[in-house]
Design a protein around this motif. Structure first.
Motif, mmCIF file in Angstrom:
data_model
loop_
_atom_site.group_PDB
_atom_site.id
_atom_site.type_symbol
_atom_site.label_atom_id
_atom_site.label_comp_id
_atom_site.label_asym_id
_atom_site.label_seq_id
_atom_site.Cartn_x
_atom_site.Cartn_y
_atom_site.Cartn_z
ATOM 1 N N PRO A 269 1.162 -1.174 0.252
ATOM 2 C CA PRO A 269 0.219 -0.100 0.213
ATOM 3 C C PRO A 269 1.149 1.648 0.235
ATOM 4 N N VAL A 270 0.245 2.868 -0.738
ATOM 5 C CA VAL A 270 0.825 3.320 -0.662
ATOM 6 C C VAL A 270 1.351 4.306 0.429
ATOM 7 N N GLU A 271 0.523 3.726 1.813
ATOM 8 C CA GLU A 271 0.655 4.853 2.676
ATOM 9 C C GLU A 271 1.805 3.679 3.017
ATOM 10 N N HIS A 272 1.756 2.569 3.517
ATOM 11 C CA HIS A 272 3.411 1.912 3.980
ATOM 12 C C HIS A 272 4.500 2.401 3.546
ATOM 13 N N GLY A 273 4.456 2.877 2.471
ATOM 14 C CA GLY A 273 5.670 3.526 1.569
ATOM 15 C C GLY A 273 5.538 4.444 2.137
ATOM 16 N N LEU A 274 4.929 5.459 2.042
ATOM 17 C CA LEU A 274 5.206 6.624 2.843
ATOM 18 C C LEU A 274 5.170 7.105 4.103
ATOM 19 N N MET A 275 4.792 6.280 5.217
ATOM 20 C CA MET A 275 5.376 6.361 6.297
ATOM 21 C C MET A 275 6.709 6.179 6.442
ATOM 22 N N LEU A 276 7.192 4.827 5.937
ATOM 23 C CA LEU A 276 8.696 4.187 5.842
ATOM 24 C C LEU A 276 9.215 6.086 5.541
ATOM 25 N N ALA A 277 8.443 6.851 4.490
ATOM 26 C CA ALA A 277 9.603 7.342 3.964
ATOM 27 C C ALA A 277 9.761 9.033 5.721
ATOM 28 N N THR A 278 8.502 9.280 6.145
ATOM 29 C CA THR A 278 8.545 10.116 6.548
ATOM 30 C C THR A 278 9.303 9.378 7.635
ATOM 31 N N VAL A 279 9.084 8.089 8.349
ATOM 32 C CA VAL A 279 10.040 7.451 9.417
ATOM 33 C C VAL A 279 11.820 8.132 9.293
ATOM 34 N N LEU A 280 11.631 7.789 8.288
ATOM 35 C CA LEU A 280 13.181 7.828 7.543
ATOM 36 C C LEU A 280 14.124 9.247 6.759
ATOM 37 N N PHE A 281 13.008 9.753 6.923
ATOM 38 C CA PHE A 281 13.378 11.428 6.775
ATOM 39 C C PHE A 281 13.444 12.216 8.697
#
Lengths: 116, 102, 484
Positions: free
Chosen positions: B5-17
């Protein structure tokens, strides 16, 4: 369901490695000790510890490598569509590579590639 | 085919950021600070890839490659300066970088 | 319309950059003095080609690169700024300075890096999609970081470069993460399409993207609270580079702000008036107050530049058809005035190796003409009539007043008075304090004297000749029509 293939792949890969190790253990002669225990370093005998400071000079080589490393990454998409972009794409890529080559020649002429 | 799901990818990106930003703020060693910035840039790249996959467009991946290139260029400049910094201050602690005041 | 000629300015500057780099390979150290004239000539040709470009609108590469009248003005300013910077660097790099700064070599690379940053800035204002915008922003700023650290033996210069790299990379990360959210929301990387897609967007993700991108823009514009890098970088960088940084990075920041605020978020800009007014007030006040207590002239000019960024922000308030020409006009005025002052600072540093304000005492006795030019430049920055700085500020203040921000006009007026006070500190040293008897009087330099003279004349007449503002205004109207 489609993850089953991944699982099978993992199993296959693991069994290849394990099989190799097991066969080697069964058939190979077993003579431990001596030079065999030291870390393998391109056939040379290691001198001292692995945790040493490397010469800063390697840094410049690393940078030059990085340039062409990234260049390769940028060339892959072009390679995928090579047929459809045709001659124009080839010329554009040639210009791109030419710019990088000018950089390499510059570094070379300035003596960056010489080891001191 | 099941997709992530897109949300998972974006969440990972946010966490990394966030990890990168936090690392940049709390670390005093320049090398760690540079690594933190790299994490932030890669988080942005990941978000681009996720968005590009969501819209099935190539733009996201193009942008990722560009970010990769730019990060490499930035690291090249930054590492050269880090070497110089170390030679001049004999440390990688940013607190040493306070020769200018006012 | 896909005529190649709109890209000629960029092509010429890139070609010049490569000529300089390759020529450097085959030259002896003595003949490398010819590199600066080559670079200057290339920029002159670039300016000439841009000036005679007809029509000034058009697009290339499927609309990813576009030329318009506002971009035309920005490109002229970029090339002009770097042309003056190249001329200013000549004395220092060719070893004609009496006090030779150590570790200022590598002339071919120096001009090559400077020219590449100009190309980045020129592409920046012409970019029409996220990828091009980001790449050109990086091409514009990375070379500046290298230039800031140019003096190899100087700890300050290295420190300046390192701070600039880390904070610049941080700003880039903010911008690119904001871009990724915008792309995810808008389903397109084209700036105009994103603007259409997010026109009515109110989601938290969009607000996050706006905040990130604006923070990055604020960094490039040295807007408080994203200004911390400026003072150290300006002070540590070699003096000609500081001159270039103070005008070119500001101009590039304004170009980027134009792309973001007018092209991307043009529909929302009127709602952000109060926020922009607040940032403008904080930026100009902090820059001015801190500038009062500075002793190093480069650091002093850095805080002066920060406060000028606050004046620029006034133009984003109110009606764009008045704000845009006022900002471009003030950019032109700021670039010319600041370069006039910096040309004197570069020359003084070359001759004496000193950069404290107190070192300028008695300059009017030893070099009356240079002191006069520097005074005119400083007064123009302070906004004293009839110099061009006054006219530029007048336009900006009247926009804030028309937008209903009367308190902001009052703040700006008070700030102008404060700025006059600290600019007068330098003038006082030059005119009232007696000269140092032991010190050798600095001798004039041909290239810098001519530059200073021309710049001072431009500073004096830019505000009196109305045609330039009229031209900018007409350019803006066409540009704004194309934004819709």
């Amino acid at each position: 369901m489609e993850y089953l293939f991944v699982l099978a792949m993992v199993g296959l890969a693991a069994s290849m490695v394990a099989g190799g190790l097991i066969v080697a253990r069964l058939v190979a002669p077993h003579k431990p000790g001596g030079l065999k225990d030291i870390p393998y370093e391109c056939g040379e005998q290691p001198i001292g510890q692995a945790w040493i400071q490397f010469n800063v000079g390697y840094y410049l080589f690393g940078l030059l490598f990085l340039v062409f490393d990234v260049e390769a990454a940028l060339m892959y998409p072009w390679a995928v569509v090579f047929r459809s972009v045709g001659l124009a794409g080839l010329i554009e890529m040639a210009i791109f590579v030419l710019v990088l080559i000018i950089g390499l020649v510059y570094a070379w002429r300035k003596g960056v590639l010489e080891w001191v | 085919m099941a997709v992530i799901p897109v949300e998972h990818g974006l969440m990972l990106a946010t966490v990394l950021f966030s990890i990168g930003l936090l690392g940049l703020l709390v670390r005093r060693n320049i090398l760690y600070m540079l690594m933190s910035v790299e994490i932030m840039l890669n988080a942005a790249g990941l978000a681009f890839i996720v968005a590009g996959a969501r819209w099935s467009q190539p733009d996201g991946q193009i942008m990722f490659m560009i970010i990769l290139t730019m990060a490499a260029a930035e690291v090249a400049v930054a590492l050269a300066l880090v070497l110089r910094f170390y030679r001049q201050f004999q440390t990688l602690d940013t607190d040493a970088a306070n020769t200018m005041r006012g | 319309m896909t005529t190649m000629n709109i890209a000629y300015p960029e092509i010429i500057v890139i070609a010049t950059a490569f000529i300089v780099l390759v020529a450097d390979l085959f030259m002896t150290e003595r003949s490398r003095a010819a590199l600066a004239p080559i670079a200057a000539l290339g920029l002159l040709v670039g300016i000439a080609v841009t000036a005679t470009l007809t029509p000034v609108t058009g697009e290339l590469l499927g609309g990813r690169f576009a030329m318009d009248p506002v971009a035309w003005w920005f490109k002229i300013v970029f090339m002009l700024a770097s042309l003056v910077a190249v001329i200013m660097s000549m004395d220092t790099l060719d070893g004609r300075a009496r006090v030779r700064p150590r570790g200022m070599g590598f002339r071919g690379e120096y001009y090559w890096i400077m020219l590449s940053s100009v190309v980045g800035m020129m592409l920046l204002i012409s970019a029409r999609d996220l990828v091009t915008l980001f790449v050109s922003l990086e091409i514009a700023t990375l070379p500046l970081m290298v230039l800031a650290a140019w003096r190899r033996d100087d700890a300050k210069s290295g420190e300046a470069g390192l701070k600039y790299v880390i904070l610049g990379a941080l700003a880039s990360a903010f911008i690119v993460y904001g871009f990724s959210i915008l792309y995810g929301l808008a389903r397109s990387a084209d700036l105009n399409e994103i603007a259409r897609a997010v026109a009515t967007e109110k989601s938290p993700a969009f607000l996050l993207a706006v905040a990130l991108v604006l923070a990055g823009t604020g960094f490039k514009l040295t807007m408080v609270p994203f200004h911390m890098w400026a003072a150290d970088v300006y002070q540590g960088a070699p003096t000609p580079v500081t001159a270039y940084l103070s005008v070119a990075s500001k101009a590039a920041g304004l170009a980027f702000a134009f792309q973001i605020l007018f092209r991307l978020f043009g529909d929302m800009l009127p709602q952000w008036g109060a926020l922009i007014a607040l940032f403008a007030a904080i930026t100009m006040t902090l820059g001015n107050v801190v500038a009062i207590v500075q002793h190093n002239i480069k650091r002093f000019m850095a805080f002066s530049a920060i406060s000028q960024a606050g004046y620029f922000l006034l133009g984003f308030l109110g009606d764009a058809s008045e704000g845009v020409p006022a900002m471009i006009f003030y950019l032109l005025v700021y670039v010319v005035s600041n370069l006039a002052v910096f040309a004197c600072i570069v020359w003084f540093a070359n001759e004496t190796g000193k950069e404290q304000i107190e070192d300028y005492r008695g300059l009017s006795l030893t070099n009356p003409l240079t002191a006069l030019c520097m005074m005119i430049g400083l007064f123009s920055l302070a906004g004293i009539p009839p110099l061009s700085g006054f006219v530029g500020k007048f336009f900006l203040f009247s926009i804030a007043s028309k937008a209903g921000c009367h308190w902001l006009v009052a703040v700006a007026a008070v700030n102008s008075t404060i700025s006059l006070y600290y600019y007068l500190r330098v003038v006082r040293q030059m005119y009232i304090e007696p000269a140092d008897k032991e010190a050798q009087p600095p001798s004039p330099s041909t290239s810098i004297s001519i530059t200073v003279a021309i710049l001072t004349i431009v500073v004096s007449i830019l505000g009196i000749v109305p045609t330039i503002y009229q031209h900018i205004h007409a350019a803006t109207i066409t540009w704004l029509a194309s934004l819709q």
